[in-house]
Write an enzyme that holds these catalytic residues in place. Structure first.
Site, PDB file in Angstrom:
ATOM      1  N   LYS B 183     -10.450 -19.025  15.807  1.00 50.42           N
ATOM      2  CA  LYS B 183      -9.183 -19.994  15.737  1.00 50.42           C
ATOM      3  C   LYS B 183      -7.772 -19.033  15.668  1.00 50.42           C
ATOM      4  O   LYS B 183      -7.748 -18.647  14.547  1.00 50.42           O
ATOM      5  CB  LYS B 183      -9.388 -20.724  14.115  1.00 50.42           C
ATOM      6  CG  LYS B 183      -7.980 -22.236  14.377  1.00 50.42           C
ATOM      7  CD  LYS B 183      -8.292 -22.989  13.748  1.00 50.42           C
ATOM      8  CE  LYS B 183      -7.230 -22.004  12.491  1.00 50.42           C
ATOM      9  NZ  LYS B 183      -5.429 -22.316  13.229  1.00 50.42           N
ATOM     10  N   GLU B 257      -9.011 -11.496   3.891  1.00 54.66           N
ATOM     11  CA  GLU B 257      -8.429  -9.426   3.954  1.00 54.66           C
ATOM     12  C   GLU B 257      -7.328 -10.817   3.642  1.00 54.66           C
ATOM     13  O   GLU B 257      -6.571 -11.562   4.540  1.00 54.66           O
ATOM     14  CB  GLU B 257      -8.049  -9.215   5.350  1.00 54.66           C
ATOM     15  CG  GLU B 257      -7.603  -7.867   5.582  1.00 54.66           C
ATOM     16  CD  GLU B 257      -6.259  -8.015   5.896  1.00 54.66           C
ATOM     17  OE1 GLU B 257      -5.296  -8.078   4.841  1.00 54.66           O
ATOM     18  OE2 GLU B 257      -5.640  -7.909   6.521  1.00 54.66           O
ATOM     19  N   CYS B 291       0.622  -8.181   5.389  1.00 54.46           N
ATOM     20  CA  CYS B 291      -0.185  -8.365   4.236  1.00 54.46           C
ATOM     21  C   CYS B 291       0.142  -7.213   3.509  1.00 54.46           C
ATOM     22  O   CYS B 291       0.272  -7.233   1.962  1.00 54.46           O
ATOM     23  CB  CYS B 291      -1.528  -8.909   4.276  1.00 54.46           C
ATOM     24  SG  CYS B 291      -2.644  -7.752   5.745  1.00 54.46           S
ATOM     25  N   GLU B 388       4.137 -12.577  -2.993  1.00 60.86           N
ATOM     26  CA  GLU B 388       4.078 -12.140  -1.794  1.00 60.86           C
ATOM     27  C   GLU B 388       5.466 -12.870  -0.913  1.00 60.86           C
ATOM     28  O   GLU B 388       4.524 -14.206  -0.818  1.00 60.86           O
ATOM     29  CB  GLU B 388       2.838 -11.873  -1.351  1.00 60.86           C
ATOM     30  CG  GLU B 388       3.079 -11.741   0.625  1.00 60.86           C
ATOM     31  CD  GLU B 388       1.697 -11.419   0.954  1.00 60.86           C
ATOM     32  OE1 GLU B 388       1.116 -12.641   0.876  1.00 60.86           O
ATOM     33  OE2 GLU B 388       0.762 -10.884   1.592  1.00 60.86           O
TER      34      GLU B 388
END
Lengths: 286, 510
Positions: B183, B257, B291, B388
């Site tokens: 997806k 991840e 990331c 983040e």
């Protein structure tokens, strides 16, 4: 004249010292014939948290020790066990029964397990790491490192061999551990703490709790300063809940093994508690 | 026109032959989903690109069934060399259609064409080429002879590198012999659907790769489907936690991840011009939607002022604008939701007392934009040093000793990436040893290669993607147990001696 036996007081092993539970609780341990043997410390949440603090403090010294040194320390555990084999045979026999030959075999296999993992200390990184042929002017190397603080739920049986088979592979790479010993048969593991205490392993690198795993393990599964949880002996606990709780801090979780071959020795058990670090270095003549 | 201004040099969209609507790609065919269709738009112009199907529970079930069927009857029965040849074909088709894919990616995602053209798409092809070669060499992967795939892999990928993340997921899964239901993110489905066309061109057997589109709910249905054996997710730590919770107790193999707050450590002896370029690449590449971005600059106090001056001067030359323009350095923020998050975290940085500086960029009237921004006077407790941001925002901290630099770098629940800038080789190695991060770049940043494992420590996730280690995320040992038995030893049965004797005798007989 006969000697009147002096029973041993079995305590928790936290930060290199033998302590009673801060809760003051104990529980009764019985032999194979359901005869009382000892009142063993029943670890509390606070004891578990103290053990985690000790394990975290020990991480830099144990993981920072040379691989050669870690191998020698694990080998020394085997040496000391060898010298005390009669005591462990007696404890296993008392707890599990099954005859002297089986108990002796279990001690032999435990000693050999420590030796086997001791030998991996300075080799597993060579087998599990490699250079990577990347495009561009870089030297690129993947190496293995210990995951950190690992919580282990030791199998109920075999009491000594199961403990060693669960703890040695976690320890060899430099992880520090908090182990919950077999609840019905904790004495061999608690006596092993005496071996560990004289083995040159840094204090706090192995912490041993006796008590009810169903009570203590949820605190360890949710503890934010634990990096991984080894559920090898948690087959009859609600380990799915422990795994779900461990997800909150994204701990590595190794679930109970399908075939229950608790005493197998394998490189994969070592690698399950390591991380791969990849370092890119620039190459240049100037 | 100053010397910094360039005439527009847009890449033409004429190379694209898009359909107005895309269905779900299941069992080798595009079919309509039963959920509510949605539009994918260009984040730089807000123009609609195409209407996309949404997979509901029934569609997810059909997709997983197709993957299961093709796993049982086709893919797991093919020999590795044949699987490899399909992957090689895919790699070549991607190379042939690379410009088209780059334009589609930049249009749908908002990233500069020079990045999609020179980084994303070449890596996509390289990833398939690398893993193609593994398909018939799995015995050498490190798990002993005859390692086995898990079965059906459910894969959910993010919007920051849409096609590259697809390649990271699909290439090793197929090489290892798994089949896939993937997806893509709901804001960037376009290149995954073009990839489905590439599968058709490669004559891939139906059901080996299924692509289903939709938002978070579709992803949730996919990873929770009981007939899935392996789950791989790249995205936020919050969603990663949710998935880890959802698969607990199921024996589904999981790799994650997740987020990061990468430290980029600059020592006073660093090659300063290279370091400036590396810092810029580390946090402003792909608008900071990375990331592993170097979002925390940890600079030695003695060179702080000089370095910040140079950074500001360099950032003032970056060109923000049309992602399809070949001269664009900074593209659009991928979505209004992400833009809001970046704005909110940046405002929090100011409120908490950090000093904000943003490059003086002219913002296009339409679309979602955020200028390259630096926070100085940041302390370790500030949210801009902890959370983040996933945008073009750099937080600057300082240090005096290497030990302090290491402590600050590791002072985060994340552990994905780090950078070290110094001319001293021995210091690089010593600092790299101490950093709790899965990827460390020394005197460089944001380098990727299919042969190089990538993935995090701590709350940045587990498992690796890329390289031999990335293959292991899709393989299990050939022995029936989770862990293979290395030697015969004491079994746990009541009578170990007899069992040992039995096993020894068996050995002798054999």
């Amino acid at each position: 004249m006969s000697h009147m036996m002096i029973p041993k007081t079995y305590k928790l092993y936290i930060n290199g010292t033998f302590v009673r539970s801060e809760s003051g609780r104990s529980y009764q341990v019985f032999d194979k014939n359901h005869v009382f043997v000892a009142n063993v410390a029943m670890a509390s949440r606070k004891d578990a948290r103290d053990a985690v603090v000790a394990a975290r403090s020990a991480f830099s010294s144990w993981s920072g020790a040379s691989a050669y040194n870690r191998g020698q320390v694990l080998y020394r555990i085997a040496e000391i066990l060898e010298g005390r084999r009669e005591q462990f045979i007696a404890e296993i026999l008392q707890a599990e029964g099954g005859g002297r030959a089986n108990a002796a075999l279990q001690v032999n296999e435990t000693i050999d397990t420590w030796v086997w993992y001791a030998g991996w200390a300075d080799k597993y990184a060579q087998v599990a790491g490699n250079t990577n042929p990347v495009t561009g002017p870089y030297f690129n190397l993947s190496v293995t490192e210990p995951t950190g603080v690992v919580s282990v739920i030791a199998p109920k049986r075999p009491s000594l061999l199961g403990f060693a088979s669960a703890v040695a592979p976690v320890l060899v790479s430099g992880n520090t551990v908090v182990v919950i010993a077999s609840q019905p048969h904790p004495l061999p593991a608690l006596s092993l703490s005496e071996v560990l205490a004289t083995s040159d392993i840094p204090k706090g690198a192995v912490n041993i709790l006796s008590g009810n795993p169903a009570e203590i393990s949820p605190w360890l599964a949710s503890h934010a300063d634990i990096n991984a949880i080894y559920l090898i002996g948690a087959g009859d606990l609600n380990w799915a809940d422990l795994q779900a709780s461990a997800a909150e801090t994204l701990k590595r979780v190794v679930p109970p093994e399908a075939d229950n071959d608790i005493a197998s020795r394998s490189l994969e058990r070592i690698l399950a508690f390591t991380e791969i670090k990849t370092v890119w270095h620039t190459k240049s003549l100037s | 026109m100053t010397f910094l201004e360039y005439a527009p040099a847009p890449e033409s969209k004429a190379i694209l032959k898009l359909k107005p609507e895309y269905g779900l790609f299941i069992d080798g065919k595009f079919i309509s989903g039963h959920g509510k269709p949605f539009q994918t738009i260009s984040p730089s112009t807000e123009d609609p690109i195409a209407t996309i199907s949404c997979a509901n529970e029934q569609d997810v079930d059909v997709a997983v069934s197709a993957a299961r069927r093709s796993y049982e009857h086709i893919w797991s029965r093919l020999n590795g060399a044949v699987r490899g040849k399909y992957l090689f074909r895919i790699a070549r088709l991607i190379q042939e259609r690379s410009r088209e894919l780059a334009v589609a990616e930049s249009w749908d995602n908002g990233k500069p064409i020079k990045e999609s053209r020179d980084v994303d798409i070449p890596l996509v092809a390289a990833w398939f080429f690398y893993y193609a070669g593994w398909a018939d060499k799995l015995d050498y992967a490190g798990l002993g002879a005859d390692p086995q795939p898990f079965g059906v892999a459910a894969q959910v990928i993010p919007w920051n590198f849409p096609l590259l993340m697809l390649a990271w997921k699909i290439a090793p899964a197929l090489a290892a012999g798994n089949t896939v239901v993937l997806k893509p993110a709901e804001t960037t489905p376009l290149t995954a659907l073009l990839f489905a066309e590439i599968l058709e061109q490669a004559d891939m057997p139906p059901g080996v790769v299924n692509i289903i589109t939709g938002a978070g709910e579709t992803g949730r249905l996919l990873v929770n489907h009981p007939d899935v054996n392996k789950v791989a997710f790249t995205g936020s730590t919050a969603v990663g936690r949710e998935i880890a919770r959802a698969v607990s107790g199921t024996h589904k193999k999981l790799t994650l991840e997740l987020g990061g707050k990468g430290a980029n450590i600059v020592f006073e002896d660093a090659p300063i011009d290279q370091a400036v370029e590396g810092i810029v690449n580390g946090i402003f590449f792909n608008q900071g939607h990375v990331c592993c971005a170097g979002s925390r600059l940890i600079v030695q106090e003695s060179i702080h002022d000089d370095l910040i001056e140079r950074l500001k001067s360099r950032l003032s030359t970056l060109r923000l604008g049309d992602p399809l323009d070949k001269n664009t350095d900074i593209g659009a923020i991928n979505s209004p939701a992400q833009l809001e998050r970046i704005k909110a975290l940046s405002s929090a940085g100011e409120v908490e007392g950090a000093t904000r500086w943003s490059a003086d960029c002219v913002m296009p009237a339409k679309g979602f934009w955020f200028p390259p921004t630096i926070f100085t006077n940041v302390s370790t407790s500030h949210s801009v040093a902890r959370d983040e941001i996933f945008g073009p925002v750099l937080s600057v901290l300082t240090f005096r000793t290497p030990a302090e630099a290491i402590a600050k770098a590791n002072n985060t629940p994340y552990g994905l990436s780090a950078g070290i800038w110094t001319d001293k080789g021995s210091r690089i190695l010593a600092v790299a040893d101490e950093l709790r991060a899965g990827v460390v770049w020394a005197n460089t940043f944001n380098r990727f290669d299919p042969s190089s494992p990538f993935g995090g420590y701590k709350e940045s996730g587990y498992g690796r993607e890329g390289g031999r280690h990335g293959l292991l995320a899709y393989l299990k040992s050939g022995a029936p147990a989770t862990f293979k038995r290395s030697e015969k030893q004491v079994p746990t049965s009541a009578s170990p001696v007899k069992a040992i004797r039995r096993s020894r005798m068996t050995k002798r007989v054999v």
